[in-house]
Design a protein around this motif. Sequence first.
Motif, PDB file in Angstrom:
ATOM      1  N   GLU A   1       3.619 -27.112  23.797  1.00  0.00           N
ATOM      2  CA  GLU A   1       4.457 -26.956  24.975  1.00  0.00           C
ATOM      3  C   GLU A   1       3.549 -26.606  26.151  1.00  0.00           C
ATOM      4  OE1 GLU A   1       8.624 -25.419  22.832  1.00  0.00           O
ATOM      5  OE2 GLU A   1       7.644 -24.170  24.335  1.00  0.00           O
ATOM      6  N   GLY A   2       3.315 -27.589  26.991  1.00  0.00           N
ATOM      7  CA  GLY A   2       2.426 -27.372  28.130  1.00  0.00           C
ATOM      8  C   GLY A   2       1.017 -27.059  27.663  1.00  0.00           C
ATOM      9  N   ARG A   3       0.498 -25.896  28.091  1.00  0.00           N
ATOM     10  CA  ARG A   3      -0.870 -25.514  27.710  1.00  0.00           C
ATOM     11  C   ARG A   3      -0.921 -24.762  26.381  1.00  0.00           C
ATOM     12  NH1 ARG A   3      -2.889 -21.776  30.486  1.00  0.00           N
ATOM     13  NH2 ARG A   3      -1.059 -21.032  31.636  1.00  0.00           N
ATOM     14  N   PHE A   4       0.225 -24.531  25.780  1.00  0.00           N
ATOM     15  CA  PHE A   4       0.304 -23.731  24.560  1.00  0.00           C
ATOM     16  C   PHE A   4       0.583 -24.626  23.349  1.00  0.00           C
ATOM     17  CE2 PHE A   4       0.225 -19.744  26.806  1.00  0.00           C
ATOM     18  CZ  PHE A   4       0.796 -20.036  28.025  1.00  0.00           C
ATOM     19  N   THR A   5      -0.208 -24.416  22.281  1.00  0.00           N
ATOM     20  CA  THR A   5      -0.064 -25.192  21.062  1.00  0.00           C
ATOM     21  C   THR A   5      -0.083 -24.253  19.862  1.00  0.00           C
ATOM     22  OG1 THR A   5      -1.159 -27.136  22.028  1.00  0.00           O
ATOM     23  CG2 THR A   5      -1.040 -27.021  19.623  1.00  0.00           C
ATOM     24  N   ILE A   6       0.849 -24.456  18.936  1.00  0.00           N
ATOM     25  CA  ILE A   6       0.799 -23.768  17.645  1.00  0.00           C
ATOM     26  C   ILE A   6       0.308 -24.767  16.615  1.00  0.00           C
ATOM     27  CG2 ILE A   6       2.061 -22.591  15.832  1.00  0.00           C
ATOM     28  CD1 ILE A   6       4.143 -21.748  17.774  1.00  0.00           C
ATOM     29  N   SER A   7      -0.680 -24.349  15.830  1.00  0.00           N
ATOM     30  CA  SER A   7      -1.115 -25.115  14.661  1.00  0.00           C
ATOM     31  C   SER A   7      -0.669 -24.354  13.423  1.00  0.00           C
ATOM     32  CB  SER A   7      -2.632 -25.285  14.665  1.00  0.00           C
ATOM     33  OG  SER A   7      -3.039 -26.025  15.795  1.00  0.00           O
ATOM     34  N   PHE A   8      -0.103 -25.068  12.457  1.00  0.00           N
ATOM     35  CA  PHE A   8       0.475 -24.403  11.281  1.00  0.00           C
ATOM     36  C   PHE A   8      -0.097 -25.024  10.014  1.00  0.00           C
ATOM     37  CE2 PHE A   8       3.587 -21.779   9.285  1.00  0.00           C
ATOM     38  CZ  PHE A   8       4.001 -22.453   8.155  1.00  0.00           C
ATOM     39  N   ASN A   9      -0.585 -24.191   9.100  1.00  0.00           N
ATOM     40  CA  ASN A   9      -1.134 -24.632   7.821  1.00  0.00           C
ATOM     41  C   ASN A   9      -0.354 -23.937   6.716  1.00  0.00           C
ATOM     42  OD1 ASN A   9      -2.636 -25.007   5.431  1.00  0.00           O
ATOM     43  ND2 ASN A   9      -4.541 -25.194   6.581  1.00  0.00           N
ATOM     44  N   LYS A  10       0.636 -24.659   6.165  1.00  0.00           N
ATOM     45  CA  LYS A  10       1.531 -24.048   5.190  1.00  0.00           C
ATOM     46  C   LYS A  10       0.802 -23.660   3.909  1.00  0.00           C
ATOM     47  CE  LYS A  10       6.021 -24.821   2.973  1.00  0.00           C
ATOM     48  NZ  LYS A  10       7.167 -25.763   2.834  1.00  0.00           N
TER      49      LYS A  10
ATOM     50  N   PHE B   1      -1.304 -19.632  10.733  1.00  0.00           N
ATOM     51  CA  PHE B   1      -0.920 -20.356  11.939  1.00  0.00           C
ATOM     52  C   PHE B   1      -1.662 -19.751  13.122  1.00  0.00           C
ATOM     53  CE2 PHE B   1       2.391 -17.324  13.550  1.00  0.00           C
ATOM     54  CZ  PHE B   1       2.512 -16.518  12.427  1.00  0.00           C
ATOM     55  N   SER B   2      -1.852 -20.559  14.141  1.00  0.00           N
ATOM     56  CA  SER B   2      -2.645 -20.104  15.272  1.00  0.00           C
ATOM     57  C   SER B   2      -2.046 -20.575  16.590  1.00  0.00           C
ATOM     58  CB  SER B   2      -4.085 -20.590  15.142  1.00  0.00           C
ATOM     59  OG  SER B   2      -4.118 -22.006  15.123  1.00  0.00           O
ATOM     60  N   LEU B   3      -2.381 -19.835  17.625  1.00  0.00           N
ATOM     61  CA  LEU B   3      -1.966 -20.169  18.994  1.00  0.00           C
ATOM     62  C   LEU B   3      -3.204 -20.579  19.773  1.00  0.00           C
ATOM     63  CD1 LEU B   3       0.236 -20.148  21.280  1.00  0.00           C
ATOM     64  CD2 LEU B   3      -0.544 -17.800  21.767  1.00  0.00           C
ATOM     65  N   HIS B   4      -3.125 -21.736  20.423  1.00  0.00           N
ATOM     66  CA  HIS B   4      -4.201 -22.199  21.289  1.00  0.00           C
ATOM     67  C   HIS B   4      -3.665 -22.243  22.718  1.00  0.00           C
ATOM     68  CE1 HIS B   4      -6.842 -24.109  18.023  1.00  0.00           C
ATOM     69  NE2 HIS B   4      -5.853 -23.516  17.404  1.00  0.00           N
ATOM     70  N   ILE B   5      -4.380 -21.612  23.621  1.00  0.00           N
ATOM     71  CA  ILE B   5      -4.030 -21.672  25.038  1.00  0.00           C
ATOM     72  C   ILE B   5      -5.128 -22.466  25.740  1.00  0.00           C
ATOM     73  CG2 ILE B   5      -3.447 -20.379  27.116  1.00  0.00           C
ATOM     74  CD1 ILE B   5      -2.825 -17.965  25.338  1.00  0.00           C
ATOM     75  N   MET B   6      -4.761 -23.637  26.186  1.00  0.00           N
ATOM     76  CA  MET B   6      -5.731 -24.500  26.868  1.00  0.00           C
ATOM     77  C   MET B   6      -5.803 -24.114  28.348  1.00  0.00           C
ATOM     78  SD  MET B   6      -6.329 -26.254  24.200  1.00  0.00           S
ATOM     79  CE  MET B   6      -7.340 -27.597  24.794  1.00  0.00           C
ATOM     80  N   ASP B   7      -6.959 -24.394  28.953  1.00  0.00           N
ATOM     81  CA  ASP B   7      -7.133 -24.130  30.388  1.00  0.00           C
ATOM     82  C   ASP B   7      -6.590 -22.734  30.736  1.00  0.00           C
ATOM     83  OD1 ASP B   7      -5.773 -25.536  33.473  1.00  0.00           O
ATOM     84  OD2 ASP B   7      -7.712 -24.571  33.073  1.00  0.00           O
TER      85      ASP B   7
END
Lengths: 116, 111
Positions: B59-68, B73-79
């Motif tokens: 969602e916009g600059r925010f991404t959740i990556s999930f490894n079941k 799981f992790s949060l990436h904040i771009m820019d």
Amino acid sequence: EAEVAQSPRYKITEKSQAVAFWCDPISGHATLYWYRQILGQGPELLVQFQDESVVDDSQLPKDRFSAERLKGVDSTLKIQPAELGDSAMYLCASSLRGTGAYNEQFFGPGTRLTVL
Amino acid sequence: QQQVKQSPQSLIVQKGGISIINCAYENTAFDYFPWYQQFPGKGPALLIAIRPDVSEKKEGRFTISFNKSAKQFSLHIMDSQPGDSATYFCAAGHNNNDMRFGAGTRLTVKP
């Protein structure tokens, strides 16, 4: 924009005294949560209401804490007697419907309790 | 009580950089994984959330990556921007019940 209201925002009390916190959820929200957030930690769920019924109070120290939501709208959390270890931020949150759904929890600004 | 472990405890990133916050959970019954942003003196506010049927949500600059399989799981904040400076909490729950929060990551984005 609708918000969760809490009062008071700050409370200082001496140990062994009684304290009470009030929460008014967003209108129409059936589920209400009380959390405790110790400084530097994440919120910890104390009690969850669905309308006027308690659905989870497994983490509530029932010897000194009590919570009620008599008409299924606003809620009161009470501590009696307060202990030094109760110093924390008490957060109230509400969601449209909790059980069986993925509705966003909206948090209020919290009540900062200091027990001396 | 601590069923969600979050790292790092604090993070300093330069403006425009990528902020990465990681969480691990224990209870395989968890099926809802939100991230909250909290500014001083305010309650947490939902930033983004994911369910385990997808591996990534953006969602916009925010991404959740999930490894079941790894229960991570992790949060990436771009820019990353100075306005992103806040405390971030991951959480996990079942049907939005019994939400367990991580200990929080204090993010500072330097101009």
